[in-house]
Structures are given as C-alpha cells and as structure tokens.
Design an enzyme around this catalytic site. Structure first.
Site, PDB file in Angstrom:
ATOM      1  N   ASP A  59      -3.625  -3.066  -8.205  1.00 34.69           N
ATOM      2  CA  ASP A  59      -3.974  -3.632  -6.904  1.00 34.69           C
ATOM      3  C   ASP A  59      -2.728  -4.348  -6.398  1.00 34.69           C
ATOM      4  O   ASP A  59      -2.272  -5.323  -7.014  1.00 34.69           O
ATOM      5  CB  ASP A  59      -5.152  -4.613  -7.085  1.00 34.69           C
ATOM      6  CG  ASP A  59      -5.595  -5.223  -5.769  1.00 34.69           C
ATOM      7  OD1 ASP A  59      -4.786  -5.273  -4.822  1.00 34.69           O
ATOM      8  OD2 ASP A  59      -6.759  -5.652  -5.690  1.00 34.69           O
ATOM      9  N   VAL A  60      -2.178  -3.868  -5.304  1.00 33.65           N
ATOM     10  CA  VAL A  60      -0.878  -4.406  -4.856  1.00 33.65           C
ATOM     11  C   VAL A  60      -0.957  -5.862  -4.389  1.00 33.65           C
ATOM     12  O   VAL A  60       0.066  -6.501  -4.192  1.00 33.65           O
ATOM     13  CB  VAL A  60      -0.228  -3.539  -3.732  1.00 33.65           C
ATOM     14  CG1 VAL A  60       0.083  -2.141  -4.232  1.00 33.65           C
ATOM     15  CG2 VAL A  60      -1.076  -3.522  -2.470  1.00 33.65           C
ATOM     16  N   ASN A  86       3.541   2.058   0.720  1.00 35.07           N
ATOM     17  CA  ASN A  86       2.629   2.755   1.630  1.00 35.07           C
ATOM     18  C   ASN A  86       1.201   2.215   1.644  1.00 35.07           C
ATOM     19  O   ASN A  86       0.473   2.431   2.615  1.00 35.07           O
ATOM     20  CB  ASN A  86       2.654   4.238   1.211  1.00 35.07           C
ATOM     21  CG  ASN A  86       1.491   5.045   1.754  1.00 35.07           C
ATOM     22  OD1 ASN A  86       1.510   5.425   2.921  1.00 35.07           O
ATOM     23  ND2 ASN A  86       0.487   5.305   0.922  1.00 35.07           N
ATOM     24  N   TYR A 151      -4.459  -5.378  11.648  1.00 37.97           N
ATOM     25  CA  TYR A 151      -3.634  -4.185  11.422  1.00 37.97           C
ATOM     26  C   TYR A 151      -2.384  -4.268  12.300  1.00 37.97           C
ATOM     27  O   TYR A 151      -1.254  -4.112  11.822  1.00 37.97           O
ATOM     28  CB  TYR A 151      -4.449  -2.927  11.742  1.00 37.97           C
ATOM     29  CG  TYR A 151      -3.785  -1.637  11.318  1.00 37.97           C
ATOM     30  CD1 TYR A 151      -3.789  -1.254   9.986  1.00 37.97           C
ATOM     31  CD2 TYR A 151      -3.168  -0.796  12.240  1.00 37.97           C
ATOM     32  CE1 TYR A 151      -3.190  -0.064   9.579  1.00 37.97           C
ATOM     33  CE2 TYR A 151      -2.566   0.382  11.849  1.00 37.97           C
ATOM     34  CZ  TYR A 151      -2.575   0.753  10.518  1.00 37.97           C
ATOM     35  OH  TYR A 151      -1.978   1.926  10.121  1.00 37.97           O
TER      36      TYR A 151
END
Ligand code: NDP
Length: 239
Positions: A59-60, A86, A151
C-alpha cells in the site's frame, strides 16, 4: 533491446496504465516489479505479463511498506533504474459536499504515496548516479473536471512534485518527468462509459510507447513533461 536488464518498479502495475507500461518495458528487456494492494490482481497480471515480472504487495500510503519494497528490491537486484509512479484513485462529489475522509484518502494515495515512492527511488538513484522517474499525472492537473476536487488538486500537485524531485535529481544524473494522460481505457471509466465514448479514449499501448520514448532518451536528456490525449477530448479551448 533498449532497457536490457534495467530494474523497473511500477506502482499500481497490476491494472490499467501501470500494467500497459510494465508490458512495454518488459518488451524492451527490463525486469519489472509491479506493486499494488491486491495480491490476486497482481498474480493475474504476472501471469499475463510473463517472465521478467515480479510482484510485491504494497500500500503506497504506508511508509514502512514502501521502504520494505525498496529494501527487498535492493536485496534481490541491487539497484533501481526506473520508477513508474502510477498508483492513483479518483473520488467524485461536489467539492462542498466532499467528506474530509474521502479528501484525505485521495490525497494520501495520489500525493503522499507518490512522494513516498519517489523518495525511496531517489535515495537509491542518488547513490547510483542514474535513474528515471516518471510520475503519472493527468490533464486534470492542468484543466480539472467538475465534482473532482481532490483528484484535480493532487494531480496539480504531481506537477510540483515532479519539478521538485527533478531539481534535486539533476546534479545526480537522475531524470524526473511527468506524463499527463487524457482519458485512457481503464477501469477508472467503469460506470461513466457515456463520457469516455463521447470524448474518446487513448489505447493503453500508446501510453506504453510514450513511456518507452521517455525512458530511452540519451542519459543526459529528460522529456520533462508530456500531455497525451484523444484528438477528440474537450481540453484545448473554446469553439
Ligand atoms: P486503475 O484503477 O486501473 O489503476 C490504479 C492502480 O493503482 C491500481 O492498480 C491499484 O491497485 C493501484 N492503487 C490504488 N491505490 C493504491 C495504494 N494505496 N497502494 C498501492 N496501489 C494502489 O486506473 P488507471 O490505470 O486509469 O490509473 C493509473 C493512473 O493513471 C492513476 O494515477 C490515474 O490517476 C492516472 N490517470 C488515468 C487516466 C484514465 O483516463 N484512465 C487519465 C489520467 C490519469 P490496487 O487496487 O490493487 O491497490
């Protein structure tokens, strides 16, 4: 092959754009480690992508997990040549109705996660005196859509992250760049097909081709940023 034996890490490499870039790099001879949170998805992608592909669950947004990925890659391969930064997500709601939890979740993946992964790669690349990082932004980082506040904000921030890391990398021979895609044919469009059909979609292979072009420049050359979009996408302006 242009990326022979290079070690490449792709976050969110089990699906969509990440998987397409992983495929293109494998075809150029790279060894590719794909990470994501879902082991099953990664395993399926590994089967599809074939030899040269490794998977690591990560999990980044979790600093220890990201650090462990780099530690494991260094143990197994001793270097990191490429990071495709990404992993990302979107959340739709009117800005004034967006919950703080949802805001923080998107910021955590799209910005904090991108920072943790870039930092981990850069630490190694500084010692190597070489490496390339491509951050995946979005044209939402230049021209947002309605009902897309976290976003849009995080994708604008990816431009800043790219420039900050590029500045700190330039004395060490490291190239940091960003791809800003328009609509691309991935799961992100599930349930909103009427928009993508109207506006057009980039075939994923084209994102792979673009990444390879950027990754195979002369060592002293960086394509700092690139916008790729369907010809028909409403983006350019009025009229
Ligand atoms: P996908 O949903 O297919 O890919 C997102 C990937 O990110 C998944 O593989 C997912 O894996 C991974 N991911 C999400 N959260 C985390 C996390 N916390 N830790 C690790 N991995 C995570 O969509 P796309 O391929 O479209 O998206 C890839 C990138 O491209 C994103 O940054 C997106 O913003 C960007 N982009 C996409 C566009 C499009 O039209 N498709 C246009 C412009 C930009 P898992 O769930 O297993 O963790």
């Amino acid at each position: 092959m242009n990326l022979s034996d290079q070690i490449a890490l792709v976050t969110g490499g089990g699906t969509g754009i990440g998987k397409a870039i992983a495929k293109a790099m494998l075809a150029e001879g790279a060894k590719v480690i794909i990470v994501g949170r879902k082991e099953e998805v990664l395993k399926e992608a590994q089967t599809e992508l074939g030899s040269g592909t490794e998977i690591m669950v990560c999990d980044v947004t979790q600093e220890e997990q990201v650090n462990k990925v780099y530690a494991d890659i260094m143990t197994n391969h001793g270097r990191v040549d490429i990071l495709i930064n990404n992993a990302g997500m979107a959340a739709r709601a009117k800005s004034y109705e967006m919950s703080y939890d949802m805001w923080k979740k998107v910021v955590d993946v799209n910005l904090n996660g991108a920072f943790l992964c870039a930092r981990g790669a850069m630490k190694i690349m500084v010692n190597q005196k070489s490496g390339r990082i491509i951050n995946i932004g979005s044209i939402s980082g230049q021209m947002g859509r309605p009902e897309n506040a976290p976003y849009t904000a995080t994708k604008f921030a990816i431009e800043g992250l790219t420039r900050a890391f590029a500045l700190d990398g330039r004395d060490h021979g490291i190239a940091v760049s960003v791809i800003h895609p328009g609509n691309a044919a991935t799961n992100i469009w599930k349930g909103r097909e009427e928009v993508s059909e109207r506006e057009g979609l980039i075939p994923l292979e084209d994102l792979g081709k673009l990444a390879i072009t950027m990754l195979t420049m002369s060592p002293n050359v960086n394509i700092l940023g690139s916008v790729i979009l369907p010809i028909t996408q409403p983006y350019l302006g009025r009229g």
